[in-house]
Motif scaffolding. Structure first.
Motif, PDB file in Angstrom:
ATOM      1  N   GLY A 614       2.278   4.388   3.324  1.00  0.00           N
ATOM      2  CA  GLY A 614       4.020   3.967   3.215  1.00  0.00           C
ATOM      3  C   GLY A 614       4.028   3.730   2.245  1.00  0.00           C
ATOM      4  O   GLY A 614       4.180   2.516   2.567  1.00  0.00           O
ATOM      5  N   ASP A 615       4.447   4.254   0.909  1.00  0.00           N
ATOM      6  CA  ASP A 615       5.164   3.201   0.310  1.00  0.00           C
ATOM      7  C   ASP A 615       6.276   2.857   0.184  1.00  0.00           C
ATOM      8  O   ASP A 615       7.282   4.046   0.837  1.00  0.00           O
ATOM      9  CB  ASP A 615       5.209   3.952  -0.832  1.00  0.00           C
ATOM     10  CG  ASP A 615       4.119   4.169  -2.156  1.00  0.00           C
ATOM     11  OD1 ASP A 615       3.723   3.808  -2.838  1.00  0.00           O
ATOM     12  OD2 ASP A 615       3.233   5.707  -1.710  1.00  0.00           O
ATOM     13  N   PRO A 616       7.044   1.293   0.085  1.00  0.00           N
ATOM     14  CA  PRO A 616       8.492   1.056   0.507  1.00  0.00           C
ATOM     15  C   PRO A 616       9.312   1.593  -0.073  1.00  0.00           C
ATOM     16  O   PRO A 616       9.140   2.483  -1.786  1.00  0.00           O
ATOM     17  CB  PRO A 616       8.495  -0.400  -0.324  1.00  0.00           C
ATOM     18  CG  PRO A 616       6.578  -0.784  -0.575  1.00  0.00           C
ATOM     19  CD  PRO A 616       6.177   0.340  -0.199  1.00  0.00           C
ATOM     20  N   GLU A 617      10.423   2.010  -0.005  1.00  0.00           N
ATOM     21  CA  GLU A 617      11.306   3.373  -0.341  1.00  0.00           C
ATOM     22  C   GLU A 617      12.832   1.546  -1.835  1.00  0.00           C
ATOM     23  O   GLU A 617      13.666   2.503  -2.760  1.00  0.00           O
ATOM     24  CB  GLU A 617      12.842   3.521   0.532  1.00  0.00           C
ATOM     25  CG  GLU A 617      13.296   5.230   0.194  1.00  0.00           C
ATOM     26  CD  GLU A 617      14.040   5.225   0.925  1.00  0.00           C
ATOM     27  OE1 GLU A 617      14.850   6.069   0.819  1.00  0.00           O
ATOM     28  OE2 GLU A 617      14.003   5.622   2.020  1.00  0.00           O
ATOM     29  N   VAL A 618      12.394   0.977  -0.905  1.00  0.00           N
ATOM     30  CA  VAL A 618      13.082  -0.276  -2.099  1.00  0.00           C
ATOM     31  C   VAL A 618      12.150  -0.970  -2.266  1.00  0.00           C
ATOM     32  O   VAL A 618      11.511  -1.958  -0.845  1.00  0.00           O
ATOM     33  CB  VAL A 618      15.032  -0.956  -1.013  1.00  0.00           C
ATOM     34  CG1 VAL A 618      15.083  -1.935  -1.688  1.00  0.00           C
ATOM     35  CG2 VAL A 618      15.321  -0.177  -0.106  1.00  0.00           C
ATOM     36  N   SER A 619      12.085  -1.517  -3.682  1.00  0.00           N
ATOM     37  CA  SER A 619      11.367  -2.952  -3.985  1.00  0.00           C
ATOM     38  C   SER A 619      12.506  -2.993  -5.520  1.00  0.00           C
ATOM     39  O   SER A 619      12.603  -2.832  -6.198  1.00  0.00           O
ATOM     40  CB  SER A 619      10.149  -2.417  -4.175  1.00  0.00           C
ATOM     41  OG  SER A 619       9.022  -3.166  -4.665  1.00  0.00           O
ATOM     42  N   GLN A 620      11.665  -4.712  -5.568  1.00  0.00           N
ATOM     43  CA  GLN A 620      12.622  -5.309  -7.050  1.00  0.00           C
ATOM     44  C   GLN A 620      11.217  -5.179  -7.297  1.00  0.00           C
ATOM     45  O   GLN A 620      11.391  -4.841  -9.075  1.00  0.00           O
ATOM     46  CB  GLN A 620      12.205  -6.948  -7.138  1.00  0.00           C
ATOM     47  CG  GLN A 620      13.733  -6.877  -5.548  1.00  0.00           C
ATOM     48  CD  GLN A 620      14.212  -8.625  -5.763  1.00  0.00           C
ATOM     49  OE1 GLN A 620      13.056  -9.033  -5.994  1.00  0.00           O
ATOM     50  NE2 GLN A 620      15.035  -9.277  -5.083  1.00  0.00           N
ATOM     51  N   ASN A 621      10.193  -4.510  -7.354  1.00  0.00           N
ATOM     52  CA  ASN A 621       8.946  -4.221  -8.299  1.00  0.00           C
ATOM     53  C   ASN A 621       9.035  -2.774  -8.221  1.00  0.00           C
ATOM     54  O   ASN A 621       8.924  -1.711  -8.225  1.00  0.00           O
ATOM     55  CB  ASN A 621       8.075  -4.513  -7.861  1.00  0.00           C
ATOM     56  CG  ASN A 621       6.538  -4.255  -8.903  1.00  0.00           C
ATOM     57  OD1 ASN A 621       6.586  -3.790  -8.944  1.00  0.00           O
ATOM     58  ND2 ASN A 621       5.324  -5.540  -7.928  1.00  0.00           N
ATOM     59  N   GLN A 622       8.876  -2.396  -9.750  1.00  0.00           N
ATOM     60  CA  GLN A 622       9.657  -1.369 -11.083  1.00  0.00           C
ATOM     61  C   GLN A 622       7.743  -0.613 -10.760  1.00  0.00           C
ATOM     62  O   GLN A 622       8.465   0.867 -10.255  1.00  0.00           O
ATOM     63  CB  GLN A 622       9.646  -1.508 -12.156  1.00  0.00           C
ATOM     64  CG  GLN A 622      10.929  -2.011 -12.777  1.00  0.00           C
ATOM     65  CD  GLN A 622      10.975  -2.062 -14.165  1.00  0.00           C
ATOM     66  OE1 GLN A 622      10.407  -2.073 -14.489  1.00  0.00           O
ATOM     67  NE2 GLN A 622      12.531  -2.128 -14.793  1.00  0.00           N
ATOM     68  N   LYS A 623       6.626  -1.152 -10.546  1.00  0.00           N
ATOM     69  CA  LYS A 623       5.666  -0.557 -10.239  1.00  0.00           C
ATOM     70  C   LYS A 623       5.848   0.426  -9.055  1.00  0.00           C
ATOM     71  O   LYS A 623       5.098   1.406  -8.931  1.00  0.00           O
ATOM     72  CB  LYS A 623       4.592  -1.391 -10.020  1.00  0.00           C
ATOM     73  CG  LYS A 623       3.990  -1.306 -11.753  1.00  0.00           C
ATOM     74  CD  LYS A 623       3.142  -2.858 -12.058  1.00  0.00           C
ATOM     75  CE  LYS A 623       2.628  -3.371 -12.894  1.00  0.00           C
ATOM     76  NZ  LYS A 623       1.457  -3.737 -13.301  1.00  0.00           N
ATOM     77  N   VAL A 624       6.018  -0.316  -8.010  1.00  0.00           N
ATOM     78  CA  VAL A 624       6.335   0.346  -6.250  1.00  0.00           C
ATOM     79  C   VAL A 624       7.369   1.310  -6.379  1.00  0.00           C
ATOM     80  O   VAL A 624       6.975   2.373  -5.692  1.00  0.00           O
ATOM     81  CB  VAL A 624       6.502  -1.218  -5.466  1.00  0.00           C
ATOM     82  CG1 VAL A 624       7.062  -0.580  -3.954  1.00  0.00           C
ATOM     83  CG2 VAL A 624       6.041  -2.327  -5.383  1.00  0.00           C
ATOM     84  N   GLN A 625       7.722   0.572  -7.335  1.00  0.00           N
ATOM     85  CA  GLN A 625       9.573   1.947  -7.199  1.00  0.00           C
ATOM     86  C   GLN A 625       8.898   3.126  -8.118  1.00  0.00           C
ATOM     87  O   GLN A 625       9.371   4.565  -7.201  1.00  0.00           O
ATOM     88  CB  GLN A 625      10.902   1.525  -8.144  1.00  0.00           C
ATOM     89  CG  GLN A 625      11.418   0.714  -7.613  1.00  0.00           C
ATOM     90  CD  GLN A 625      12.203   0.210  -8.152  1.00  0.00           C
ATOM     91  OE1 GLN A 625      12.544   0.412  -9.800  1.00  0.00           O
ATOM     92  NE2 GLN A 625      13.240  -1.090  -8.183  1.00  0.00           N
ATOM     93  N   LYS A 626       8.080   3.525  -9.273  1.00  0.00           N
ATOM     94  CA  LYS A 626       7.350   4.115  -9.292  1.00  0.00           C
ATOM     95  C   LYS A 626       5.908   4.932  -8.431  1.00  0.00           C
ATOM     96  O   LYS A 626       6.483   6.426  -8.449  1.00  0.00           O
ATOM     97  CB  LYS A 626       7.022   4.461 -10.521  1.00  0.00           C
ATOM     98  CG  LYS A 626       5.864   4.611 -11.600  1.00  0.00           C
ATOM     99  CD  LYS A 626       5.440   4.485 -12.909  1.00  0.00           C
ATOM    100  CE  LYS A 626       4.651   6.030 -13.549  1.00  0.00           C
ATOM    101  NZ  LYS A 626       3.497   6.847 -12.098  1.00  0.00           N
ATOM    102  N   SER A 627       5.555   4.110  -7.513  1.00  0.00           N
ATOM    103  CA  SER A 627       4.734   4.829  -6.920  1.00  0.00           C
ATOM    104  C   SER A 627       5.566   5.545  -5.971  1.00  0.00           C
ATOM    105  O   SER A 627       5.231   6.380  -5.095  1.00  0.00           O
ATOM    106  CB  SER A 627       3.755   3.688  -6.011  1.00  0.00           C
ATOM    107  OG  SER A 627       3.034   4.008  -5.093  1.00  0.00           O
ATOM    108  N   PHE A 628       6.732   4.965  -5.311  1.00  0.00           N
ATOM    109  CA  PHE A 628       7.425   5.594  -3.944  1.00  0.00           C
ATOM    110  C   PHE A 628       7.921   6.901  -5.018  1.00  0.00           C
ATOM    111  O   PHE A 628       8.288   7.892  -3.584  1.00  0.00           O
ATOM    112  CB  PHE A 628       8.551   5.061  -3.780  1.00  0.00           C
ATOM    113  CG  PHE A 628       9.585   5.811  -2.910  1.00  0.00           C
ATOM    114  CD1 PHE A 628       9.461   5.355  -1.538  1.00  0.00           C
ATOM    115  CD2 PHE A 628      11.162   6.476  -3.559  1.00  0.00           C
ATOM    116  CE1 PHE A 628       9.679   6.197  -0.559  1.00  0.00           C
ATOM    117  CE2 PHE A 628      11.522   6.591  -2.296  1.00  0.00           C
ATOM    118  CZ  PHE A 628      11.581   6.924  -1.159  1.00  0.00           C
TER     119      PHE A 628
END
Length: 641
Positions: A614-628
């Motif tokens: 379950g990758d977060p759809e909203v995040s301030q972390n660019q790495k998390v955004q890329k993972s989504f």
């Protein structure tokens, strides 16, 4: 007319007498079905069931457990190791003791393992209510702690009058002894009803034999399967846990060999066929070998033999392409047989494969695979490389790379006092212990590593709990394995995280002189989950074992075990590990080998394996955004079933 003969017994006494008379017939071999009872006795069961077991246990062996979850895990492992043909019952007092059954019952439910759970309960009369440890629910006076066991029981009942025991036990044992329905059964015992007497018919205690009939495939099922195989060029046989319980190893080998069909394995199915069988490509899916994932990618027909098709097996539904690969499922469960829009064969796996192997229509059939041995040799070479990964080599790069700096890895090496990699330790152990020894594992990074690199040399020597991925199963399960097979060494491979969660039955093994060997792979953290969070863009958070000032913990697990009375060893090199294994084999008591290994030195993914999380759809972390974003791209490739 002569009056029926009766015997006056308490509910608990009648229960024990009944358990002694239950037998199972598998392929003409008749054996007692209930081996014994694990118990932790308190005010709810010590005066009823405890008294009955003390005075007339019959052939039942009674063991004192030390944690309800732990002793139930031992019972689950015992039944699994006996291919579900023998069981242990478990009992605990009312309240928190019985609540501790839930996790282990969930494990048994998911894996279709029979275990009889006998929790004490509050008073059927309700007159002393609320009694010690009783919960009170405003919307129902009938609800007790034991109602939490309903969702994780294949059959659940509560004995409020002594005569109810008769119908309850008959229904319970029909579930326990039926391969298509088996799993945990719960019979709740209110403490007043437990001690109440009744004139039971003597006939209720006569010897009962439950005949396990191997369900045969219908003519239509066989003809359709033959047609689908003949139409295929590259069929693959998926060996699941149901194949092991069907004792189908020899039939699988004959089927695979005759038709040149490669086999791939689930976590539970592994060791149904030994790794050295030429067509065995090893574990498949997210935790699979390169060889297994390559043949699955080429398959135009998948023959599932007793698999639940979890996300780890199917790479979250990206590993089986419905436009390319048709599916046949052989399973006793209709629910499992129809998965992946398969042609279902609801029948015994061993006998179905034997029928297909003898089919005149398939006499000249062989698959068109030409590169099976090339794939397998490529994987063997990769395994050999993993066996010699060395932190001290100048070009050493951790298998799970890119998440730790070299400085951080060096900090772990210094704190834990080791340069040992997890893959080199596992392979060295696999090659060193007796071929007949049984390896037990369950959770963390170890299941992935052993699914890929642990090569069983004898059948049914690989005991993996991955249907529920239950941390804390390993040590208790190793005790269950030892009870089932007392003449072989039993090794619990456990991470430090799992050890801290549950190791109570190490004490039980010492108490009853049932020797087990615990091998703790200590990398000071939940590093499989650390890998997950960091590979999806997060920073390390709550997955490393560090102090509040970020110092790495270095726990002496060998000293913990020595305090219990086990023989223990400290290990931080392959040479020390092999020496410890040799010495542990000579011991009469349980042993623990504390193996310090570096984090990030487990195996990595092979092939196109992918796990949906379950990758977060909203995040301030660019790495998390890329993972989504990456996850959304994978979902476009995932097949919908």
């Amino acid at each position: 007319m002569e009056k029926a003969k009766t015997v006056r017994l308490t509910t608990a006494q009648a229960l024990v007498k009944f358990l002694n008379q239950q037998y199972i017939d598998v392929d003409g071999e008749i054996t007692p079905f209930v081996e014994g009872i694990f118990g932790i006795f308190g005010h709810g069961n010590v005066l009823g069931l405890g008294e009955a077991l003390y005075n007339e246990p019959g052939h039942l062996k009674v063991y004192q457990g030390h944690n309800e979850q732990g002793m139930t895990s031992a019972a689950v492992a015992y039944a699994r190791e006996n291919l579900r043909r023998k069981i242990f019952a478990v009992t605990a007092s009312a309240g928190p003791g019985s609540a501790n059954f839930v996790t282990a019952a969930g494990n048994a439910y998911v894996n279709n393992i029979p275990v009889l759970i006998l929790p004490a309960d509050t008073f059927a009369s309700r007159q002393p209510d609320p009694v010690l440890q009783q919960i009170e629910v405003e919307n129902s006076a009938a609800t007790t702690t034991n109602d939490t066991l309903k969702p994780v029981s294949k059959y659940w009942d509560r004995i409020q009058r002594p005569e109810q025991l008769m119908s309850a036990l008959l229904k319970a044992f029909e579930v326990l002894t039926n391969p298509a329905t088996t799993g945990p059964v719960t019979i709740c015992l209110p403490q007043d009803a437990e001690g109440e007497a009744y004139d039971y018919p003597v006939s209720f205690f006569q010897k009962r034999v439950y005949v396990v009939k191997r369900q045969q495939p219908s003519q239509f099922e066989v003809e359709t399967a033959v047609k689908l195989i003949k139409q295929s060029q590259k069929p693959v046989l998926l060996v699941g846990g149901g194949a092991k319980f069907s004792d189908a190893g020899t039939a699988i080998e004959a089927f695979s060999q005759k038709f040149k069909i490669p086999i791939v394995e689930t976590a539970t199915g592994k060791s149904t066929v030994i790794y050295d069988f030429a067509n065995n490509m090893g574990g498949v899916g997210i935790l699979g070998t390169s060889a297994a994932n390559k043949v699955l990618a080429e398959a135009d027909l998948l023959i599932g033999a007793g698999s639940r098709y979890t996300d780890f097996t199917t790479s979250s539904k990206t590993g089986i392409n419905p436009e390319q690969t048709k599916v046949i499922n052989i399973n006793l469960s209709r629910m499992q047989a129809i998965k992946f829009d398969a042609f279902p064969i609801v029948a015994d796996i061993r006998d179905t494969l034997q029928v297909l192997t003898k089919s005149a229509e398939l006499e000249q059939y062989q698959s068109t695979f030409t590169n099976l041995q090339t794939y397998k040799e490529e994987w063997n070479q990769e395994r050999e490389r993993l066996a010699h990964t060395n932190y001290d080599d100048p070009d050493f790069v951790p298998e799970i790379s890119g998440h730790y700096t070299k400085e951080k890895l060096a900090d772990y090496a210094q704190t834990l006092g080791t340069h040992l990699t997890q893959t080199s330790a596992l392979i060295a152990m696999n090659e060193h212990i007796d071929p007949e020894a049984i390896m037990v594992a369950a959770a963390g990074s170890l299941p992935g590593d052993v699914h890929r690199i642990w090569n069983p040399k004898a059948k049914d020597t690989y005991h993996m709990e991955y249907g529920y991925s239950m941390m804390g199963y390993e040590i208790a399960a190793s005790l269950g394995v030892k009870l089932a097979k007392p003449n072989v060494e039993s090794y619990a491979l456990v991470g430090d995280g799992s050890f801290l969660m549950q190791h109570s039955e190490l004490v039980t093994s010492l108490q009853y002189h049932k020797k087990i060997n615990v091998v703790v792979f200590d990398n000071s953290g939940f590093h499989s989950i650390n890998n997950l969070q960091m590979s999806h863009g997060d920073e390390s958070f709550m997955t490393e074992f560090t102090t509040s000032d970020q110092k790495i913990l270095n726990i002496d697990y060998a000293k913990v075990a020595a305090g219990y009375g086990a023989k223990s060893y400290h290990v931080n090199s392959v040479e020390q590990l092999l020496a410890a294994l040799d010495d542990a084999k000579k011991q009469d008591c349980s042993t623990l080998i504390d193996v310090k290994v570096l984090p990030k030195t487990m195996t990595h993914d092979y092939g196109n394996a992918w796990w949906r999380v379950g990758d977060p759809e909203v995040s301030q972390n660019q790495k998390v955004q890329k993972s989504f974003t990456d996850t959304q791209e994978h979902l476009k490739k995932a097949f919908k079933y």
